[in-house]
Every structure is written in structure tokens, then in C-alpha cells.
Design a protein around this motif. Structure first.
Motif, mmCIF file in Angstrom:
data_model
loop_
_atom_site.group_PDB
_atom_site.id
_atom_site.type_symbol
_atom_site.label_atom_id
_atom_site.label_comp_id
_atom_site.label_asym_id
_atom_site.label_seq_id
_atom_site.Cartn_x
_atom_site.Cartn_y
_atom_site.Cartn_z
ATOM 1 N N TYR A 32 -18.570 -11.373 1.126
ATOM 2 C CA TYR A 32 -19.886 -11.857 0.173
ATOM 3 C C TYR A 32 -19.999 -13.222 -0.052
ATOM 4 N N ASP A 33 -18.786 -13.957 -0.422
ATOM 5 C CA ASP A 33 -18.628 -15.434 -0.778
ATOM 6 C C ASP A 33 -18.060 -16.271 0.224
ATOM 7 N N LYS A 34 -18.580 -16.804 0.831
ATOM 8 C CA LYS A 34 -18.158 -17.569 2.184
ATOM 9 C C LYS A 34 -17.073 -18.712 1.379
ATOM 10 N N GLU A 35 -17.386 -19.206 0.266
ATOM 11 C CA GLU A 35 -16.857 -20.314 -0.394
ATOM 12 C C GLU A 35 -15.729 -19.782 -1.329
ATOM 13 N N THR A 36 -15.254 -18.440 -1.150
ATOM 14 C CA THR A 36 -14.115 -17.969 -1.965
ATOM 15 C C THR A 36 -12.820 -18.677 -1.401
ATOM 16 N N GLU A 37 -11.904 -18.540 -2.724
ATOM 17 C CA GLU A 37 -10.464 -18.870 -2.299
ATOM 18 C C GLU A 37 -9.540 -17.827 -1.748
ATOM 19 N N LYS A 38 -10.200 -16.969 -1.841
ATOM 20 C CA LYS A 38 -9.436 -15.563 -1.006
ATOM 21 C C LYS A 38 -9.958 -15.235 0.452
ATOM 22 N N LYS A 39 -10.046 -16.344 1.251
ATOM 23 C CA LYS A 39 -10.435 -16.298 2.286
ATOM 24 C C LYS A 39 -9.149 -15.222 3.352
ATOM 25 N N ASN A 40 -9.608 -14.307 4.285
ATOM 26 C CA ASN A 40 -9.110 -13.455 4.965
ATOM 27 C C ASN A 40 -8.106 -12.589 4.280
ATOM 28 N N ILE A 41 -8.453 -12.530 2.975
ATOM 29 C CA ILE A 41 -7.777 -11.364 2.177
ATOM 30 C C ILE A 41 -8.298 -10.054 2.103
ATOM 31 N N ILE A 42 -7.714 -9.125 2.245
ATOM 32 C CA ILE A 42 -8.359 -7.599 2.084
ATOM 33 C C ILE A 42 -7.816 -6.955 0.938
ATOM 34 N N GLU A 43 -8.588 -6.341 0.195
ATOM 35 C CA GLU A 43 -7.929 -5.649 -1.104
ATOM 36 C C GLU A 43 -8.060 -4.134 -0.614
ATOM 37 N N CYS A 44 -7.025 -3.429 -0.617
ATOM 38 C CA CYS A 44 -6.998 -2.035 -0.590
ATOM 39 C C CYS A 44 -6.901 -1.241 -1.957
ATOM 40 N N ILE A 45 -7.965 -0.854 -2.305
ATOM 41 C CA ILE A 45 -8.269 -0.471 -3.767
ATOM 42 C C ILE A 45 -7.870 1.212 -3.815
ATOM 43 N N VAL A 46 -6.830 1.464 -4.305
ATOM 44 C CA VAL A 46 -6.470 2.883 -4.265
ATOM 45 C C VAL A 46 -7.159 3.731 -5.791
ATOM 46 N N ALA A 47 -8.093 4.015 -5.563
ATOM 47 C CA ALA A 47 -8.999 4.545 -6.629
ATOM 48 C C ALA A 47 -8.558 5.858 -7.029
ATOM 49 N N LYS A 48 -8.142 6.744 -6.237
ATOM 50 C CA LYS A 48 -7.446 8.165 -6.214
ATOM 51 C C LYS A 48 -6.502 8.298 -5.853
ATOM 52 N N ASN A 49 -5.321 9.203 -6.290
ATOM 53 C CA ASN A 49 -4.117 9.279 -5.859
ATOM 54 C C ASN A 49 -3.689 10.547 -6.458
ATOM 55 N N LEU B 64 0.809 -1.285 0.233
ATOM 56 C CA LEU B 64 -0.157 -0.003 0.107
ATOM 57 C C LEU B 64 0.747 1.322 -0.035
ATOM 58 N N ASP B 65 2.091 1.166 0.794
ATOM 59 C CA ASP B 65 2.976 2.408 0.650
ATOM 60 C C ASP B 65 3.478 2.490 -0.879
ATOM 61 N N ARG B 66 3.764 1.369 -1.502
ATOM 62 C CA ARG B 66 4.223 1.664 -3.020
ATOM 63 C C ARG B 66 3.094 2.254 -3.722
ATOM 64 N N ILE B 67 2.100 1.957 -3.684
ATOM 65 C CA ILE B 67 0.935 2.790 -4.745
ATOM 66 C C ILE B 67 0.595 4.051 -4.111
ATOM 67 N N THR B 68 0.525 4.323 -2.623
ATOM 68 C CA THR B 68 -0.036 5.591 -2.278
ATOM 69 C C THR B 68 1.142 6.631 -1.950
ATOM 70 N N GLU C 296 -1.151 12.570 -6.247
ATOM 71 C CA GLU C 296 0.243 12.737 -6.425
ATOM 72 C C GLU C 296 0.886 11.482 -6.972
ATOM 73 N N GLY C 297 0.374 10.394 -7.236
ATOM 74 C CA GLY C 297 0.877 9.141 -7.390
ATOM 75 C C GLY C 297 0.157 8.115 -8.170
ATOM 76 N N SER C 298 0.040 7.001 -8.164
ATOM 77 C CA SER C 298 -0.536 5.868 -9.117
ATOM 78 C C SER C 298 -1.557 5.286 -8.161
ATOM 79 N N VAL C 299 -2.273 4.490 -8.985
ATOM 80 C CA VAL C 299 -3.773 3.762 -8.428
ATOM 81 C C VAL C 299 -3.329 2.384 -8.668
ATOM 82 N N GLY C 300 -4.312 1.716 -8.054
ATOM 83 C CA GLY C 300 -3.991 0.088 -7.851
ATOM 84 C C GLY C 300 -4.424 -0.614 -6.784
#
Length: 438
Positions: free
Chosen positions: A385-402, A178-182, A404-408
Motif C-alpha cells: 500500500y505504501d511504496k515509501e514505507t521503511e518496511k520494504k519486503n517485510i510480510i506480516e503473518c497475523i495469527v488472528a485466531k488460534n 510463525l511456528d512459535r505462535i501457531t 489451541e494456542g496464542s495469537v500474534g
């Protein structure tokens, strides 16, 4: 003391008549004049300027028509133009007119507050603070332009400091990805972390705040939703990796007591402050931050959460109030030279889409948040939203506006039982592999 200066107002009008090009430099507004006749004359000067008509006594008298009698006739204008030996003090007199206008506006506002008959001391205090801020902001107005020599000298000094100082550039977030993106949290920036309820906004905020405090920053947390005791529970749980439920109930095992004492010793010396008063106004928050900043120059401010802050005065609708709060938070970051991180709730509109990852459009009904923010980071958990997902316990930090830098998107492991976030590629023997739900 008189809250007007007829001499300064006369000097402004006389100077423009003597040197008409000054009308393009003046920054006053007609309502800032005290004398009714001076207001009218200045309004006409503005009108003539806007239609590219040269300002002199002839054109002004023609524009004023019968209103000229309120000034005592054309002779009054002629007297003003002849009584100005030099226009060298024009800017100084302009400042006098502005300051007198601010004082009158302040006194009028105080009368309105007094006559409103407030029953709630907090609302009364918020109105007084708001009046003080308006006067203070107006009195600090400065010249807009800075010569490139001054600007580049400041830039050079800052670059030297970044190159040779041991201090890192920017203030760390909870994760390296998150540091690298923001580019990290920067001074004078407003940063929004937004998500649906129970996704992990507060947990991420506390991870950030704890990390910043360990790195030597002074951290201020305004918790409008949860009492401070709950924040301590969550921070201690993340600090010493003790299950949050056992922290809350006090049912610690013997070895956990030892871990707790170690964590306590580490955290008790941190420069971290919590204000958990519910229903705070933006004026109360700005006042508290200003006081803390005077004693602690390296400051970062967290707010949980933006929509719970009161505007402190009446608004036509909730969107206008939220917009006022958002803009005020941005101003607060600049006047205190510190990053401000505010959490924000998203509307249920996210739930109506097949892909429930938040987007900037989900903020459009929330005042000026999208416009005011320097960075906007959305939090998304697939297992929310999906209890059967393979991405359990993963949180996505979506930088949608930045700005002075990049988004991602930066992914982190969400250790829910501890309220702790860690980099997804971390290699630490104490951390279980919970990506598979273990």
C-alpha cells in the motif's frame, strides 16, 4: 433386499413402552422409521417426553387420538409392549433402523440424481460422491461418550510418543516465529491463510509445502487457480535462489543451470503431489485426499484457494456454498487425521480502512470460515500500500485466531524475486539484505 425392518421398528417402540426411560437414550428421529404408523407413534413419544409426561399406553393413546386407528387400535400398542422379553438389544435394533433409513435415503437421492438429467459428468460425479459421503458418515456414527480411563490411556500414549519420538510435534510452517505462535500445523486441523490478491498467499503456501516435503511429509496441493507448471517455476526459484523471471523465460546463466540441476535432484524425490484441475468440487477433493491418505499416512493438504471450490450441489446463495465447503474441509481434516491449509481471498472491505491490516470481521461474509477454522492467519505487506514505507519486503503473518494456542504477528522477509520467505533474523551469506530494498 428390503430397505426396512418392521421388526426392529416394533422392537424400538415396544422397548420404550416396556422401559419408558429409554426415550431419553434413543437417538433416532421420527423420519428414520419406515412404517407410517411407527413414525406417528414415535413423534408422539417425543412430544410426551418434551413435556415431561410419562410414556405408557394410556398417555400415548390419549395423545394419538384418532390416529391410533392407523396402527390398528390400542391393541397393537399393547401387543408390542408385551412382545418384548428384554430391552437388552435396544441399541442394536436402533442401529438397524438407522442403517435401513440411510439406505432408503441413498436410493431416493440416486433416483433424484438420475431423474435430474445431468449433462455435465463432473456435476453428476459430485452428486454421487456427496450421496456416498452422507451414507458413509451416517454408518460410522458411534457412541458419544468415552470413559476417562480410555481417554487418559490414549492421552498417556500420545504424550509418551511426543516425549520419546524423534518426530517433531506438529508440522512446520515456513518460519520459526510463525511456528512459535501457531504451535505448528496440527493433525485434524483446518488452517486458513487469508489476504488480498497478490500479497503472497500462494508463495507462502509453496514455501510451507516445500519445507514439509523436505521434512519427510507427503504433501498434496490442490491448485485451482494456477497450472502446475507455474507452481514448479516458483518452487524451483525459491529452492535454488534463481530469479523467477529467468526461470519462467528459461534464460538461465551457466552457473544458474548448475544450481537448477542441484535443486532438481533435491526435489524430484519429494513426496509432493499437485492436482491443478480447475473447478474441482469439494466431493472430488475429499475423494482424492482419501485415496492419497491410504498410501501415505503422514499427509498434509494445501488448497489454493477455498472460494474456488465448488459445492457440488445447488445452494440458495454463495455464502451458503462457501460455508458448506469450509465445513467439509474441516470434516476432511478429521476423517483423514491430517492438517488442511486453505488459502482464502479477502473482500475489498479491507481497502476502505486507514489501517489495512485484515481482521476477523473481514471473513464474516465468507460462510463459516471463521467458525470452522482452527487457525486463521492474515498476510499483510506495508509496501503493498505504501511504496515509501521503511518496511520494504517485510510480510506480516497475523495469527488472528488460534484455537489451541496464542495469537500474534510474525514478520518474515519476502524475497519477491525468488518467491521465498525467510526468518527476519536469518544469518546466511547467500541472502542479500533486501529489507532496505537492495
Amino acid at each position: 433386499m428390503e430397505h426396512f425392518s418392521l421388526e426392529a421398528e416394533q422392537s424400538i417402540i415396544g422397548s420404550i413402552l416396556k422401559s419408558p426411560e429409554l426415550i431419553y437414550e434413543v437417538t433416532l428421529q421420527p423420519e428414520e422409521f419406515y412404517h407410517a404408523g411407527h413414525k406417528i407413534v414415535f413423534e408422539k413419544m417425543i412430544e410426551l417426553r418434551d413435556v415431561n409426561t410419562k410414556i405408557d399406553i394410556v398417555s400415548l393413546v390419549a395423545s394419538l387420538g384418532d390416529q391410533i386407528q392407523e396402527l390398528g387400535g390400542a391393541s397393537y400398542l399393547l401387543k408390542l409392549s408385551q412382545s418384548i422379553p428384554t430391552v437388552a438389544n435396544f441399541v442394536y435394533h436402533e442401529q438397524i433402523v438407522r442403517e435401513k433409513s440411510l439406505m432408503r435415503e441413498g436410493m431416493r437421492s440416486l433416483d433424484e440424481v438420475y431423474n435430474a438429467g445431468f449433462d455435465d459428468p463432473a456435476e453428476f460425479a459430485a452428486e454421487l460422491t456427496s450421496i456416498a459421503e452422507v451414507i458413509g458418515d451416517g454408518s460410522r456414527r458411534k457412541e458419544g461418550f468415552v470413559h476417562i480411563s480410555e481417554g487418559l490411556e490414549s492421552h498417556y500414549n500420545q504424550l509418551q510418543e511426543k516425549k520419546y519420538s524423534e518426530k517433531p510435534v506438529g508440522i512446520s510452517t515456513a518460519g520459526t516465529a510463525l511456528d512459535r505462535i501457531t504451535g505448528k500445523w496440527q493433525k485434524q486441523s483446518l488452517n486458513i491463510i487469508a489476504a488480498r490478491p497478490s500479497v503472497g498467499k500462494t508463495a507462502l503456501m509453496l514455501n510451507n509445502a516445500r519445507k514439509n516435503a523436505h521434512e519427510g511429509m507427503t504433501v498434496a496441493i490442490f491448485s485451482l487457480e494456477q497450472p502446475e507448471r507455474q507452481l514448479y517455476d516458483r518452487m524451483i526459484s525459491a529452492e535454488c535462489l534463481i530469479d523467477g523471471d529467468r526461470i519462467r523465460t528459461g534464460q538461465l546463466l551457466d552457473n544458474e543451470w548448475e544450481k537448477y540441476v542441484v535443486a532438481y535432484a533435491k526435489m524430484v524425490g519429494l513426496s509432493l503431489y499437485i492436482d491443478d484441475r480447475p473447478g474441482l468440487t469439494i466431493q472430488e477433493i475429499r475423494s482424492a485426499v482419501r485415496k492419497l491418505k491410504k498410501k501415505n499416512p503422514d499427509l498434509i493438504v494445501y488448497i489454493d484457494y477455498l472460494q474456488l471450490i465448488k459445492g457440488g450441489k445447488k445452494f440458495d446463495n454463495r455464502t451458503m456454498e462457501v460455508g458448506y465447503v469450509s465445513t467439509s474441509l474441516k470434516h476432511m481434516s478429521r476423517e483423514n487425521d491430517c492438517p488442511v491449509i486453505a488459502l482464502a481471498q479477502l473482500s475489498r472491505g479491507v481497502e476502505q480502512r486507514q489501517d489495512k491490516r485484515p481482521m476477523l470481521s473481514d471473513l464474516r461474509e465468507s460462510g463459516n470460515i471463521e467458525q470452522d477454522a482452527d487457525t486463521i492467519t492474515f498476510l499483510y505487506r506495508d509496501d503493498y500500500y505504501d511504496k515509501e514505507t521503511e518496511k520494504k519486503n517485510i510480510i506480516e503473518c497475523i495469527v488472528a485466531k488460534n484455537r489451541e494456542g496464542s495469537v500474534g504477528t510474525a514478520e518474515m522477509i519476502n524475497m519477491k524475486q525468488y518467491g521465498k520467505f525467510v526468518d527476519i533474523d536469518i544469518n546466511h551469506h547467500e541472502l542479500p539484505d533486501i529489507r532496505k530494498g537492495a
